[in-house]
Design a protein around this motif. Sequence first.
Motif, mmCIF file in Angstrom:
data_model
loop_
_atom_site.group_PDB
_atom_site.id
_atom_site.type_symbol
_atom_site.label_atom_id
_atom_site.label_comp_id
_atom_site.label_asym_id
_atom_site.label_seq_id
_atom_site.Cartn_x
_atom_site.Cartn_y
_atom_site.Cartn_z
ATOM 1 N N ILE A 182 -4.179 0.208 -16.714
ATOM 2 C CA ILE A 182 -2.743 -0.075 -16.030
ATOM 3 C C ILE A 182 -3.291 0.613 -14.581
ATOM 4 N N TYR A 183 -3.185 -0.228 -13.479
ATOM 5 C CA TYR A 183 -3.616 -0.083 -12.035
ATOM 6 C C TYR A 183 -2.239 -0.131 -11.302
ATOM 7 N N VAL A 184 -1.823 1.028 -10.507
ATOM 8 C CA VAL A 184 -0.562 0.780 -9.899
ATOM 9 C C VAL A 184 -1.166 1.220 -8.393
ATOM 10 N N GLN A 185 -0.668 0.365 -7.318
ATOM 11 C CA GLN A 185 -0.692 0.662 -6.037
ATOM 12 C C GLN A 185 0.439 0.457 -5.023
ATOM 13 N N PHE A 186 0.988 1.214 -4.164
ATOM 14 C CA PHE A 186 2.065 1.207 -3.499
ATOM 15 C C PHE A 186 1.804 1.521 -2.082
ATOM 16 N N SER A 187 2.675 0.950 -1.156
ATOM 17 C CA SER A 187 2.609 1.337 0.285
ATOM 18 C C SER A 187 3.884 1.275 0.742
ATOM 19 N N ALA A 188 4.268 2.160 1.883
ATOM 20 C CA ALA A 188 5.650 1.973 2.430
ATOM 21 C C ALA A 188 5.474 2.364 3.922
ATOM 22 N N ASP A 189 6.538 1.904 4.708
ATOM 23 C CA ASP A 189 6.948 2.448 5.958
ATOM 24 C C ASP A 189 8.459 2.694 5.985
ATOM 25 N N ASN A 190 8.926 2.872 7.242
ATOM 26 C CA ASN A 190 10.154 3.295 7.427
ATOM 27 C C ASN A 190 11.198 2.009 7.227
ATOM 28 N N ILE A 191 10.680 0.870 6.647
ATOM 29 C CA ILE A 191 11.731 -0.184 6.536
ATOM 30 C C ILE A 191 11.786 -0.538 5.249
ATOM 31 N N SER A 192 10.619 -0.764 4.440
ATOM 32 C CA SER A 192 10.596 -1.046 3.096
ATOM 33 C C SER A 192 9.068 -0.671 2.431
ATOM 34 N N GLY A 193 9.192 -0.964 1.091
ATOM 35 C CA GLY A 193 7.817 -0.417 0.422
ATOM 36 C C GLY A 193 7.386 -1.744 -0.184
ATOM 37 N N LYS A 194 6.103 -1.525 -0.907
ATOM 38 C CA LYS A 194 5.290 -2.641 -1.600
ATOM 39 C C LYS A 194 4.770 -1.906 -2.725
ATOM 40 N N LEU A 195 4.962 -2.734 -3.981
ATOM 41 C CA LEU A 195 4.368 -2.223 -5.245
ATOM 42 C C LEU A 195 3.653 -3.286 -5.792
ATOM 43 N N ASN A 196 2.586 -2.960 -6.437
ATOM 44 C CA ASN A 196 1.501 -3.818 -7.338
ATOM 45 C C ASN A 196 1.192 -3.239 -8.631
ATOM 46 N N VAL A 197 1.383 -3.854 -9.782
ATOM 47 C CA VAL A 197 1.069 -3.194 -11.035
ATOM 48 C C VAL A 197 0.258 -4.337 -11.940
#
Length: 333
Positions: A182-197
Motif C-alpha cells: 500500500i502506497y500513501v502520499q500526501f501534501s498540504a498548504d495553508n488552505i487544503s491537503g491532498k491524499l493518494n492511496v
Amino acid sequence: MKGIIFLIAMSAIITSCNQKPAEEQRTEDLSTPIEQVSKHEKIKDKALFNIEDIAYSDHDLGNFPFFTFPNGLKERAKPLINRFDVCFFPIDSVMTPFEGKLYRVDVVSEQGEQFSKHYFEKSMETYLSSIGGVKIYDGEISRKEYDRYNKQFQRRGGQGDIGYFDEHIKFYVIRSKDKGNIYVQFSADNISGKLNVLQEEDFQQTITKITADDILKDLTQKGKAILYINFDVDKSDISTDGKNIVNQIAKALTKDNSLKIAIEGHTDNTGDAAYNKKLSNDRAHAVMFDLINQNIDKSRLSASGFGAERPLLANDSEDNKAKNRRVELLKIN
C-alpha cells in the motif's frame, strides 16, 4: 616535475567536468517508458527501492482506502476511485509509477474551521507510523524531474493530483501479507491537503471477444446488447477492432432473420453536448451502413445518437466515462 603535476591536475579537472551530478544521472537512467518501470522489482534493479527491506505490518488495516480523515476534516468533493490506474510516487527524488487500485482526494476543513497544514500532516504521519507505515520520501522534486515524468504521463488535475515540482510530498509504504503493498502520499498548504492511496495490484485482462451468440443471447434475454465498438478519435470511422464486432452483429442478424434492432450511439459528457450528440448519431449510422453492406436488409435496422443524455453511470471517473462511451443494440420486435 611541475609539468607532471600540471598534467595530473588538468586530467582531474577534465574528468570532473565530464561527470554529471549523481541526481542528474539517476533521473536520466529512469527516463524509460511506464511499461518498463511499473513494478517494484524493476525499481529494485536500479538500487533505489526494495520492498523486501520493509517489514510486514501486523495491524488490521481494514478495507480500502484503509483510514478515515482526521476529526474536523472532510473531502472537498467526491474522491476519484479507480479499480485499476497508475500513480507516480517519489523515490529518491524520482517520480516512479505504480499500478493498482487508486484513491485520490482533496482534503479541506469542515465548515467554519480554518485548515491547519500542521494538523493534517501530523495526523497522517502519526497514524501511518502506528500501523507499520515506513516513510520513504519527504521533500520536493526538481523542475527537471517534473518535466521528465510529465512528458510520459501528463498531469490530469482534479481530485488529489499530487506531483508538482514546487510541492512538498510525504510518501509512506505499508507492507501487508493480506492487503499487499500500500502506497500513501500526501501534501498540504495553508488552505487544503491532498491524499493518494494506491493498493498495488497486477493488471488483469478483462476484455474477451464478442461473438454473435453473445449478442443474440443478450438481445433475447435482456432485450438489448451493450457493445464497445472502437472508432477513430473524434470520427465515425470504425476501427479494425470495431469492425470485428460489427461483423459479429451481422452474423447474429443472419442467424435470426426475423430480428430487428435499433442501433443507439452514446458518449460521455466530455466536451460540447451538441457535438457529442452529432458524433454519436454519426457512429450509430456508420454501424448501420456497415451492416447494410454485409447484406442485412435496411428495413431491419434503425440508428440514432443520444450523446451524453443517457449515461449508464455517473461521469465522475475515467472508468465510468469509458463505460458510457458505447453502442447499444435494442430489440424492436
